[in-house]
Each structure stands twice: as structure tokens, then as C-alpha cells.
Write a protein that holds these residues in place. Structure first.
Motif, short mmCIF file in Angstrom:
data_model
loop_
_atom_site.label_atom_id
_atom_site.label_comp_id
_atom_site.label_asym_id
_atom_site.label_seq_id
_atom_site.Cartn_x
_atom_site.Cartn_y
_atom_site.Cartn_z
N THR A 65 -2.88 12.39 9.52
CA THR A 65 -2.34 13.09 10.68
C THR A 65 -1.50 12.12 11.51
O THR A 65 -1.86 10.95 11.67
N GLY A 102 0.08 17.12 9.85
CA GLY A 102 -1.00 16.56 9.05
C GLY A 102 -1.09 17.17 7.67
O GLY A 102 -0.47 18.21 7.38
N VAL A 158 -4.23 17.71 4.52
CA VAL A 158 -5.60 17.57 4.04
C VAL A 158 -5.60 17.86 2.55
O VAL A 158 -5.12 18.91 2.11
N TYR A 160 -7.40 12.98 4.28
CA TYR A 160 -6.48 13.57 5.25
C TYR A 160 -5.62 12.52 5.92
O TYR A 160 -5.97 11.32 5.96
N ARG A 175 -13.36 12.83 4.68
CA ARG A 175 -14.41 13.66 5.26
C ARG A 175 -15.30 14.19 4.14
O ARG A 175 -14.83 14.67 3.11
N ASN A 231 -10.97 14.40 11.67
CA ASN A 231 -10.67 15.66 11.01
C ASN A 231 -11.72 16.72 11.34
O ASN A 231 -11.39 17.83 11.72
N SER A 232 -12.98 16.36 11.20
CA SER A 232 -14.10 17.21 11.61
C SER A 232 -15.13 16.31 12.29
O SER A 232 -15.33 15.16 11.87
N PHE A 244 -5.72 21.89 13.96
CA PHE A 244 -6.44 20.63 13.83
C PHE A 244 -7.86 20.71 14.39
O PHE A 244 -8.56 19.70 14.43
N ASP A 254 -17.34 11.72 8.72
CA ASP A 254 -15.88 11.65 8.77
C ASP A 254 -15.49 10.27 9.28
O ASP A 254 -15.92 9.86 10.36
N ASP A 283 -4.01 9.11 12.00
CA ASP A 283 -5.33 9.00 11.36
C ASP A 283 -5.13 9.08 9.85
O ASP A 283 -4.40 9.95 9.36
N SER A 339 -12.07 7.37 9.55
CA SER A 339 -10.63 7.20 9.40
C SER A 339 -10.18 5.84 9.93
O SER A 339 -10.83 5.26 10.81
#
Length: 403
Positions: free
Chosen positions: A351, A337, A339, A349, A400, A63-64, A140, A23, A396, A25
Motif C-alpha cells: 500500500t 494498494g 493484495v 500486500y 497477513r 492490512n487487517s 482499506f 499481520d 506498507d 509489515s
């Protein structure tokens, strides 16, 4: 042919899987801070009343959480299975092996399990039961700029240190999970050893000063059926202890969370009450015990839109110290956000989040390595001033990929 048949049976009975998430960003945080204190009257008059601190760059896990892991399971027969799970964090924006920038390790999770009709017994390092509600019932997922304000507050800040140190995972733990065939009911219990040396009575004193530090116990019990999922959790941890002073610094974490999926939208809610209590052995307890208390809640929603999903949440926290003369510290957070799923494994994504601090709270929307700091400022040798964020804005924009 016989050898191939045996190999096929062995393969069916056990498996090992390599998995992970990458992930990345472009992230930014901007804290607008005001002068909270000064070391001298001259400094107070000469330093600016407000300042802005910001940071922008490439981030990970917005995100993750980026991770790399290997897991495996072996069928032992009779409904029994043995399994292992080794998972470590990666900082793919810098190419280092862990989120802290050090070498690769398995501190996200490192467990070995035995499972069967009785449930699952799990040993090693794993999520605490009290953390599950905070991350499962946050739109989130406690990641990135939109991460739940409750999780930020429990983790602590510069002005308001964590009430519960390391509230996400417990090491040296023994866990038990209920079997999955209980009509929607689920639950777990965990005990984490302090692993401190204890001495006999004639060797006590300072040698036993921290013999309870690090000990944790907790549990979580819930019900999930159809669109409804709700769970309650409680845990206690000894953050530090002193045999000489006769004290234990204990955190007591109670929280409840839930979600309901209407199809067109999924609603989330959570509430937490976390206390920092100093337990005394008896006569040494002061007249006014300076216990700390953090309370807060989150309301959130996710809405499917075509191949994507809109996420939003509102969070509020209140932090106070017993018998403290000043008003409780407060903060509010709004997060929004989107996705967009390019496939089952890849998503784009975006946010954005905003935090408003009051009465000395200093929470920030920063995450990962994109977290703006605010150190005391010095001007012309007149003295220093401490600036605390009154408001914070973060965003962000990332991608991902899981495998």
C-alpha cells in the motif's frame, strides 16, 4: 456408548472457537513540514522554513488488525442461543499483548449475547454503530497507510484534536441487532452508560461535575441485497461535562456509506458530518458558540485481478470552528494498494498513500507504531517553532495470516 452419545449431543449444541489474525509489515512514513508558528521574531528568522520527519520499521495491522480471540455459542433450544466473544489486540512486531504495548486485554471486543427470532441483545464493549460505515465502506478497512482520511480526522491529530473521543468502540454498552430475515434490511442500536456517580441536590456542585461524561447512544440502519449495500448511522457522545459550568461537550456523528459490486469492480462511497457542540444550561451560553464541524467523503474501488485485488481510494476532509477568522483546514488523500492471496488465509500486500494538507491541517499517513511526530524545534536558544505537515507519504509491504 450412552455416555459418548450424550457427549456428542452436547458438542453439537455448543462450540468454542479460538481465532486470530497476525499481520506484519515493513512500513514507512515521511512528513514534509513547514514552519507554522514561532515563539519569537528571532526564531522565525533563524529556524528553517521546512523540515522532513520520517520513520521506518516493522509494523503490525497495516492490512487487517492483528488480534487473538475466543468465541463460543450454545444452542438453548426454541430458536434461542447464548454466545460470547472475547477479542484482544496483539502487537506481533514487538511481542507485546496489545497495540498500546501493555498487557493483553479484550478491549477490541468483549460481549455476551442472547439471540433468537427477535434479533440479538448484546452487552459489553463493541464497535459503535457510527464506526461501522467508516470501516465497512473503506477499501482499506481503516487500516494502514491507506486508512480512510475521514477516520484519521475524526480520531484527531496534534493540531486538530478529536471531535469525538474514542470514536471506534463503546464500553459498558447495551446493543440490539435486528434479525437477519428482514428481506435485506438490517440495523442496530446501542446505548453506552457513563457509569458516573450522581449525587443528590445538597451534594451537587463539583461532585457532579462529570456525571454525564462517556455516555453514548447511536444507531445504524441499512439495506443489503445482491451487489448493493447502503447504510446510514447517527450517534451522540458526551466527551466531557461540567455541572459547575453548566456545560456538556457533545459530539454528533452522522454518516452514510454504500458499495455496489459490478463483478469487474466494486465501488465504495461514504460521507460524514461530525459536530463538536458545547451545550450550555441557559444564560451562560456565550454570544459566539465555538462549535466545531468536520465534514468529508471517500470514493473508492476494488478490482479483482487473478488471485489478488487492487484497491484505491480518494478522500477529502474539511475542519472548521464556528466564528473562527481563519479559513477551514482541508486535506486530500490518495491511496493505492494490492493484495495477493496465497491461500484463503494468507496474503501478501502493498500500500502507498499520499496526503496533502492545507490551511493548518496536519494529518499523516503513518499508522500503528510507524507514525512520524513533529515537535517544536529549538535553535541556539532563540525560541521554538511549530512545524506542521504540508504533505505526507506512507507505505506498507506486509504479510497477513488468519486462523
Amino acid at each position: 456408548m450412552a455416555a459418548l452419545a450424550v457427549a456428542g449431543v452436547a458438542s453439537a449444541q455448543s462450540s468454542v472457537t479460538l481465532f486470530g489474525i497476525v499481520d506484519a509489515s515493513i512500513s514507512s512514513v515521511s512528513n514534509k513540514s513547514s514552519l507554522a508558528a514561532a515563539t519569537s521574531a528571532v526564531a522565525a528568522s533563524s529556524l528553517p522554513g521546512s523540515t522532513t520527519v520520517s520513520k521506518t520499521g516493522l509494523n503490525n495491522s497495516a492490512n487487517s488488525s492483528s488480534r487473538l480471540g475466543v468465541r463460543g455459542v450454545e444452542d438453548l433450544g426454541g430458536g434461542l442461543a447464548a454466545s460470547f466473544w472475547l477479542e484482544g489486540a496483539i502487537s506481533n512486531d514487538e511481542g507485546t499483548g496489545a497495540a498500546t504495548g501493555g498487557g493483553f486485554n479484550f478491549q477490541r471486543r468483549s460481549t455476551v449475547s442472547l439471540s433468537g427470532p427477535f434479533g440479538e441483545a448484546r452487552l459489553g464493549r463493541d464497535y459503535k454503530p457510527t464506526f461501522w460505515n467508516l470501516t465497512m465502506f473503506d477499501p482499506f478497512g481503516t487500516n494502514g497507510a491507506g486508512s480512510a482520511l475521514l477516520q484519521r480526522a475524526i480520531s484527531g491529530s496534534t493540531a486538530l484534536p478529536a471531535i469525538e473521543s474514542s470514536n471506534v468502540r463503546a464500553s459498558n454498552s447495551v446493543g440490539y441487532f435486528l434479525p437477519p430475515n428482514l428481506g435485506g434490511f438490517y440495523g442496530q442500536a446501542m446505548y453506552g452508560f457513563s457509569e458516573q456517580t450522581k449525587y443528590d441536590s445538597f451534594l451537587q456542585g463539583s461532585l457532579n461535575n462529570a456525571d454525564r461524561t462517556g455516555r453514548y447512544w447511536g444507531g445504524r440502519f441499512g439495506y443489503a441485497n445482491g451487489p448493493l449495500d447502503v447504510a446510514v448511522a447517527y450517534g451522540e457522545q458526551v466527551n466531557d461535562s461540567s455541572y459547575t459550568l453548566g456545560t456538556n461537550n457533545v459530539s454528533k456523528n452522522f454518516n452514510i456509506g454504500g458499495s455496489y459490486d459490478f463483478g469487474a469492480a466494486k465501488l465504495f462511497a461514504q460521507y460524514a458530518n461530525v459536530k463538536g457542540v458545547v451545550d450550555y444550561s441557559g444564560s451562560n451560553e456565550p454570544a459566539l458558540n465555538p462549535d466545531k464541524k468536520l465534514t468529508g467523503y471517500l470514493l473508492g474501488v476494488t478490482v479483482p485481478v487473478g488471485a489478488g485485488q487492487v484497491r484505491a481510494s480518494y478522500g477529502n476532509v474539511k475542519y472548521r470552528v464556528e466564528f473562527e477568522a481563519i479559513a477551514p483546514r482541508k486535506a486530500d488523500q490518495l491511496a493505492l494498494g494490492y493484495v495477493h492471496n496465497l491461500s484463503k488465509r494468507t496474503a501478501l500486500y502493498a500500500t502507498v498513500a499520499y496526503i496533502k494538507n492545507k490551511n493548518g491541517a496536519d494529518y499523516s499517513t503513518g499508522s500503528g507504531n510507524i507514525a512520524a511526530t513533529y515537535q517544536p524545534s529549538v535553535l541556539n536558544g532563540d525560541g521554538a517553532g511549530v512545524y506542521l505537515p504540508k504533505s505526507s507519504v506512507g507505505y506498507d509491504f506486509g504479510i497477513r495470516h488468519s486462523f
